[in-house]
Motif scaffolding. Structure first.
Motif, PDB file in Angstrom:
ATOM      1  N   ARG A   1       1.539  47.675   5.297  1.00 34.41           N
ATOM      2  CA  ARG A   1       1.694  48.007   6.722  1.00 34.41           C
ATOM      3  C   ARG A   1       2.135  49.456   6.928  1.00 34.41           C
ATOM      4  N   ARG A   2       2.788  50.041   5.946  1.00 32.34           N
ATOM      5  CA  ARG A   2       3.165  51.462   6.043  1.00 32.34           C
ATOM      6  C   ARG A   2       1.985  52.365   5.735  1.00 32.34           C
ATOM      7  N   GLY A   3       0.927  51.806   5.165  1.00 28.81           N
ATOM      8  CA  GLY A   3      -0.222  52.620   4.788  1.00 28.81           C
ATOM      9  C   GLY A   3      -0.124  53.195   3.398  1.00 28.81           C
ATOM     10  N   ASP A   4       0.803  52.683   2.587  1.00 24.96           N
ATOM     11  CA  ASP A   4       1.008  53.233   1.248  1.00 24.96           C
ATOM     12  C   ASP A   4      -0.052  52.788   0.243  1.00 24.96           C
ATOM     13  N   LEU A   5      -0.868  51.800   0.597  1.00 25.56           N
ATOM     14  CA  LEU A   5      -1.808  51.243  -0.380  1.00 25.56           C
ATOM     15  C   LEU A   5      -3.247  51.694  -0.138  1.00 25.56           C
ATOM     16  N   ALA A   6      -3.415  52.760   0.577  1.00 27.71           N
ATOM     17  CA  ALA A   6      -4.761  53.266   0.853  1.00 27.71           C
ATOM     18  C   ALA A   6      -5.525  53.487  -0.449  1.00 27.71           C
ATOM     19  N   GLY A   7      -6.767  53.005  -0.491  1.00 23.82           N
ATOM     20  CA  GLY A   7      -7.589  53.174  -1.683  1.00 23.82           C
ATOM     21  C   GLY A   7      -7.392  52.107  -2.736  1.00 23.82           C
ATOM     22  N   ALA A   8      -6.537  51.107  -2.468  1.00 27.09           N
ATOM     23  CA  ALA A   8      -6.257  50.065  -3.464  1.00 27.09           C
ATOM     24  C   ALA A   8      -7.500  49.213  -3.719  1.00 27.09           C
ATOM     25  N   ARG A   9      -7.683  48.854  -4.999  1.00 26.83           N
ATOM     26  CA  ARG A   9      -8.795  47.980  -5.385  1.00 26.83           C
ATOM     27  C   ARG A   9      -8.332  46.534  -5.522  1.00 26.83           C
TER      28      ARG A   9
ATOM     29  N   ILE B   1      -5.246  44.505   6.022  1.00 26.31           N
ATOM     30  CA  ILE B   1      -6.100  44.397   4.831  1.00 26.31           C
ATOM     31  C   ILE B   1      -7.458  45.032   5.094  1.00 26.31           C
ATOM     32  N   PHE B   2      -7.927  44.965   6.343  1.00 31.60           N
ATOM     33  CA  PHE B   2      -9.225  45.557   6.651  1.00 31.60           C
ATOM     34  C   PHE B   2      -9.213  47.076   6.518  1.00 31.60           C
ATOM     35  N   GLY B   3      -8.034  47.664   6.477  1.00 30.05           N
ATOM     36  CA  GLY B   3      -7.938  49.094   6.231  1.00 30.05           C
ATOM     37  C   GLY B   3      -8.327  49.480   4.818  1.00 30.05           C
ATOM     38  N   LEU B   4      -8.416  48.476   3.937  1.00 28.39           N
ATOM     39  CA  LEU B   4      -8.819  48.710   2.548  1.00 28.39           C
ATOM     40  C   LEU B   4     -10.282  48.323   2.312  1.00 28.39           C
ATOM     41  N   ALA B   5     -11.030  48.145   3.396  1.00 29.88           N
ATOM     42  CA  ALA B   5     -12.383  47.590   3.295  1.00 29.88           C
ATOM     43  C   ALA B   5     -13.293  48.384   2.376  1.00 29.88           C
ATOM     44  N   GLU B   6     -13.083  49.681   2.280  1.00 26.83           N
ATOM     45  CA  GLU B   6     -13.990  50.507   1.478  1.00 26.83           C
ATOM     46  C   GLU B   6     -13.686  50.460  -0.011  1.00 26.83           C
ATOM     47  N   THR B   7     -12.539  49.876  -0.390  1.00 24.32           N
ATOM     48  CA  THR B   7     -12.162  49.897  -1.812  1.00 24.32           C
ATOM     49  C   THR B   7     -11.758  48.535  -2.377  1.00 24.32           C
ATOM     50  N   LEU B   8     -11.272  47.623  -1.539  1.00 14.87           N
ATOM     51  CA  LEU B   8     -10.668  46.382  -2.032  1.00 14.87           C
ATOM     52  C   LEU B   8     -11.701  45.494  -2.729  1.00 14.87           C
ATOM     53  N   GLU B   9     -11.431  45.160  -4.007  1.00 14.93           N
ATOM     54  CA  GLU B   9     -12.321  44.324  -4.803  1.00 14.93           C
ATOM     55  C   GLU B   9     -11.718  42.962  -5.134  1.00 14.93           C
ATOM     56  N   ARG B  10     -10.386  42.887  -5.203  1.00 17.77           N
ATOM     57  CA  ARG B  10      -9.730  41.647  -5.605  1.00 17.77           C
ATOM     58  C   ARG B  10      -8.563  41.372  -4.662  1.00 17.77           C
ATOM     59  N   LEU B  11      -8.588  40.188  -4.029  1.00 20.20           N
ATOM     60  CA  LEU B  11      -7.552  39.819  -3.062  1.00 20.20           C
ATOM     61  C   LEU B  11      -6.978  38.465  -3.447  1.00 20.20           C
ATOM     62  N   ASP B  12      -5.671  38.423  -3.666  1.00 19.10           N
ATOM     63  CA  ASP B  12      -4.988  37.195  -4.069  1.00 19.10           C
ATOM     64  C   ASP B  12      -3.985  36.810  -2.989  1.00 19.10           C
ATOM     65  N   LEU B  13      -4.275  35.703  -2.312  1.00 22.22           N
ATOM     66  CA  LEU B  13      -3.399  35.195  -1.249  1.00 22.22           C
ATOM     67  C   LEU B  13      -2.859  33.819  -1.613  1.00 22.22           C
ATOM     68  N   THR B  14      -2.724  33.552  -2.892  1.00 19.02           N
ATOM     69  CA  THR B  14      -2.280  32.252  -3.381  1.00 19.02           C
ATOM     70  C   THR B  14      -0.912  31.880  -2.799  1.00 19.02           C
ATOM     71  N   GLY B  15      -0.823  30.662  -2.263  1.00 17.78           N
ATOM     72  CA  GLY B  15       0.457  30.117  -1.817  1.00 17.78           C
ATOM     73  C   GLY B  15       1.113  30.848  -0.677  1.00 17.78           C
TER      74      GLY B  15
END
Length: 450
Positions: A13-21, A36-50
């Motif tokens: 939410r602070r924007g510190d994860l820009a470019g995260a895969r 999370i949609f702010g990472l749309a151009e780079t995000l490859e793996r998303l884990d929302l378990t539990g």
């Protein structure tokens, strides 16, 4: 909006994860974080378990690079249809979420690995068979009684888990799938009931539990000392204590039954006895203790390899080691088939071996099931023949032998590999035939003549 307690969510939410895969959120979450949609151009793996989620947004297709999504342990009654809009999404994990419905539109076009274990699914859409990359399908612990006939065209499907469902019969086309190598149907009506195993009942009080040796999906393995009336000194053994819950392969009690039905064999980590009287009511098996120098042959499949084991980059074996290792595993599989048991998970990561001699044992009966007693059982045995052929090929690819010096043996082994991998399962050799041939390659006369 409540202040996030997860530091990763706070950073997002602070924007510190820009470019995260990759992104792993620990929750609890009231809704899917729109950041999370702010990472749309780079995000490859998303884990929302539990995380406590009950829905995903309709705009999931905006995550154009997303390849892997884990949502296990949440509460979803329906697989979100918006997943089908994720063009790159190839691996989906929705285990133990309460799923009842799998809409056709929820299956992305690039689907390769689908895990829906431990849900309430009674029906799967025909669209599942129209996903040409489908390689791994985990369906244990549901309410299925049939598979969509479209899966007959799933030419790339290699691993299938059907344990603990309601199958009274398996589709006639299933064993004809050209690449199927690992399958389990334990805990279905079609499996039948095994004969009671004639093994000792070992009182918990006769065991002195020691250090934990390892942990798998179904239980913990400990070193132990077994005090028997027949011996003055306690015998070193291994004890597997089952966790008692559904695994991706199936039910722990079916694993125990298959292990006991397998009987004793020098190339199996079979059962010496069944533990009774555990103070917390747990179940356990007594097994031979493997020498300390023995190691697991390979690592389990990764997200990238999907259904194939992963070896260390510097892993190498001699031709003699390949031959002895392959023969050990083949003997174990042939013994199981002769006892009416399909291992279901014949892999390097379930093989323990001696790096000095090449001797090996096949372990882990979590996916094992009982074979049909009629000729249909022979066809299913040939499915496991393919798994052995894959393992042989992986070892030959890492063999240090010089082709010019060892051409005859290498050629023989490569021919057996190809025979075991041929697309028509009925044309593959039985494991007993493989053992007979490899025994000839191991014979002293052959070494002497070479």
């Amino acid at each position: 909006m409540d202040a996030p307690t997860d530091p990763t969510l706070h950073a997002l939410r602070r924007g510190d994860l820009a470019g995260a895969r990759e992104l792993r959120l620990g929750g609890p979450l009231a809704e899917f974080p729109p950041e999370i949609f702010g990472l749309a151009e780079t995000l490859e793996r998303l884990d929302l378990t539990g995380c406590g989620l009950t829905a995903l947004p309709d705009e999931m297709g905006r995550l154009t690079k997303l390849r892997v999504l884990f949502c296990s342990g949440n509460r979803f009654d329906r697989l979100p249809p918006s997943l089908g809009d994720c063009r790159a999404l190839s691996q989906i994990g929705f285990r133990a979420t309460g799923l009842r419905e799998v809409p056709a539109e929820a299956l992305p076009p690039s689907l390769r690995w689908l895990t829906l274990t431990d849900n309430r699914i009674a029906h799967l859409p025909d669209a599942l068979g129209a996903r040409p990359q489908l390689q791994k399908l985990m369906l244990s612990g549901n309410r299925l009684r049939a598979l969509p006939n479209s899966l007959e065209g799933a030419a790339r499907l290699e691993l299938l888990r059907l344990s603990a469902n309601g199958f009274e019969a398996l589709p006639s086309w299933l064993p004809a799938l050209p690449r199927l190598a690992w399958i389990s149907w334990a805990g279905n009506p079609v499996e039948g009931v095994s004969e009671p195993a004639d093994v000792p009942r070992v009182p918990w009080t006769a065991l002195a539990l020691g250090a934990r040796l390892g942990e798998g999906a179904s239980g913990w393995i400990h070193r132990a000392l077994w005090r028997t009336p027949a011996s003055e000194e306690p015998e070193p053994v291994a004890v597997k204590l089952f966790k008692g819950r559904m695994t991706s392969d199936g039910l722990p009690e079916r694993e125990m039954a298959a292990c006991l039905a397998a009987g004793r064999h020098p190339n199996l980590t079979g059962a010496l006895g069944q533990v009774e009287g555990h103070p917390e009511g747990g179940q356990g098996l007594l097994m031979p203790l493997i020498p300390e120098r023995w190691r697991v042959l390979a690592g389990p499949p990764s997200l990238e390899s999907c259904s194939r084991d992963v070896c260390a980059p510097d892993f190498a074996v001699s031709l003699d080691q390949v031959l002895r290792l392959a023969t050990s595993v083949a003997r174990a599989a042939a013994h199981l088939h002769g006892r009416g048991v399909l291992h279901g998970d014949l892999y390097g990561h379930n093989t323990l071996w001696d790096g000095e001699t090449g001797e090996a044992v096949l372990s882990d009966f979590g996916a094992a099931c009982l074979l049909p007693r009629d000729r249909a059982g022979e066809v299913w045995q040939r499915i496991e023949t393919r798994a052995w052929g894959i393992l042989l090929g992986e070892m030959l690819d890492r063999c240090t032998a010089e082709p010019s010096a060892d051409s005859s043996a290498l050629t023989d082994l490569r021919e057996w590999e190809q025979a075991c991998l041929q697309p028509n399962p009925r044309g593959r050799p039985s494991m007993a035939e493989v053992v007979n041939s490899l025994s000839t390659l191991l014979s002293p006369d052959r070494h002497a003549s070479g």
